[in-house]
Design a protein around this motif. Structure first.
Motif, PDB file in Angstrom:
ATOM      1  N   UNK A  13      42.623  22.766  55.909  1.00 54.39           N
ATOM      2  CA  UNK A  13      42.184  24.087  55.468  1.00 54.39           C
ATOM      3  C   UNK A  13      40.820  23.933  54.807  1.00 54.39           C
ATOM      4  N   UNK A  14      40.016  24.996  54.806  1.00 56.65           N
ATOM      5  CA  UNK A  14      38.705  24.904  54.157  1.00 56.65           C
ATOM      6  C   UNK A  14      38.843  24.536  52.672  1.00 56.65           C
ATOM      7  N   UNK A  15      37.878  23.771  52.184  1.00 61.36           N
ATOM      8  CA  UNK A  15      37.919  23.324  50.790  1.00 61.36           C
ATOM      9  C   UNK A  15      37.956  24.502  49.825  1.00 61.36           C
ATOM     10  N   UNK A  16      37.161  25.549  50.083  1.00 58.95           N
ATOM     11  CA  UNK A  16      37.148  26.688  49.166  1.00 58.95           C
ATOM     12  C   UNK A  16      38.527  27.332  49.086  1.00 58.95           C
ATOM     13  N   UNK A  17      39.216  27.455  50.189  1.00 60.21           N
ATOM     14  CA  UNK A  17      40.545  28.069  50.212  1.00 60.21           C
ATOM     15  C   UNK A  17      41.559  27.181  49.491  1.00 60.21           C
ATOM     16  N   UNK A  19      40.973  24.813  47.238  1.00 57.24           N
ATOM     17  CA  UNK A  19      40.682  24.658  45.814  1.00 57.24           C
ATOM     18  C   UNK A  19      40.891  25.962  45.045  1.00 57.24           C
ATOM     19  N   UNK A  20      40.205  27.029  45.471  1.00 58.83           N
ATOM     20  CA  UNK A  20      40.197  28.257  44.686  1.00 58.83           C
ATOM     21  C   UNK A  20      41.460  29.088  44.836  1.00 58.83           C
ATOM     22  N   UNK A  21      41.914  29.291  46.052  1.00 58.77           N
ATOM     23  CA  UNK A  21      43.067  30.174  46.260  1.00 58.77           C
ATOM     24  C   UNK A  21      44.376  29.441  45.954  1.00 58.77           C
ATOM     25  N   UNK A  27      47.650  27.538  40.022  1.00 53.91           N
ATOM     26  CA  UNK A  27      47.630  27.121  38.626  1.00 53.91           C
ATOM     27  C   UNK A  27      47.777  28.324  37.692  1.00 53.91           C
ATOM     28  N   UNK A  28      46.999  29.347  37.942  1.00 57.40           N
ATOM     29  CA  UNK A  28      47.048  30.544  37.089  1.00 57.40           C
ATOM     30  C   UNK A  28      48.428  31.209  37.140  1.00 57.40           C
ATOM     31  N   UNK A  87      37.718  18.010  39.670  1.00 55.11           N
ATOM     32  CA  UNK A  87      38.679  19.027  39.236  1.00 55.11           C
ATOM     33  C   UNK A  87      40.108  18.549  39.373  1.00 55.11           C
ATOM     34  N   UNK A  88      40.403  17.787  40.415  1.00 60.14           N
ATOM     35  CA  UNK A  88      41.740  17.213  40.585  1.00 60.14           C
ATOM     36  C   UNK A  88      42.043  16.254  39.435  1.00 60.14           C
ATOM     37  N   UNK A  89      41.092  15.401  39.112  1.00 59.50           N
ATOM     38  CA  UNK A  89      41.309  14.438  38.026  1.00 59.50           C
ATOM     39  C   UNK A  89      41.502  15.149  36.683  1.00 59.50           C
ATOM     40  N   UNK A  90      40.713  16.179  36.429  1.00 58.95           N
ATOM     41  CA  UNK A  90      40.880  16.973  35.207  1.00 58.95           C
ATOM     42  C   UNK A  90      42.251  17.653  35.209  1.00 58.95           C
ATOM     43  N   UNK A  91      42.677  18.134  36.359  1.00 57.00           N
ATOM     44  CA  UNK A  91      43.993  18.767  36.466  1.00 57.00           C
ATOM     45  C   UNK A  91      45.128  17.805  36.164  1.00 57.00           C
ATOM     46  N   UNK A  92      44.990  16.562  36.584  1.00 59.12           N
ATOM     47  CA  UNK A  92      46.024  15.560  36.288  1.00 59.12           C
ATOM     48  C   UNK A  92      46.107  15.325  34.783  1.00 59.12           C
TER      49      UNK A  92
END
Length: 110
Positions: A13-17, A19-21, A27-28, A87-92
């Motif tokens: 899938x596209x990175x923007x989709x 990551x953001x969606x 997450x939200x 962002x993945x590392x921060x999320x972990x």
């Protein structure tokens, strides 16, 4: 439904989709439910809180892997996959701290 899950996991899938969606949006959603349980729930909400947190862990293992893979095949500017993986590392780190916080709150009197 399994098609998009498999595509996301494989980084197709596209990175923007991804990551953001799926990442930020997912997450939200989990944060909103956890906060509602923490602030509006009673002592009986603790099992639900742990259930939602457990489901969020499963989701984040999936989405962190999907984002990492999507970043690995991103065809655009080099900055975006680097930021996505950061962002993945921060999320972990955030998920770890959130678990420690919840474990500490679980020990507090209701």
């Amino acid at each position: 439904m399994l098609t998009w899950i498999a595509a996301a996991w494989r980084g197709r899938l596209p990175l923007w989709l991804t990551y953001w969606v799926l990442g930020v949006g997912g997450n939200m959603s989990f944060v909103a439910v956890l906060l509602a349980l923490l602030f509006f729930g009673r002592a009986a909400a603790w099992p639900w809180l742990w259930l939602v947190y457990g489901l969020s862990l499963v989701w984040f293992v999936f989405i962190f892997g999907a984002i990492w893979r999507a970043a690995g095949v991103y065809p655009g500017h080099r900055l975006w996959p680097i930021l996505a993986r950061l962002g993945v590392l921060v999320g972990i780190v955030r998920m770890t701290l959130e678990g420690v916080l919840l474990a500490g709150l679980a020990g507090a009197p209701p």
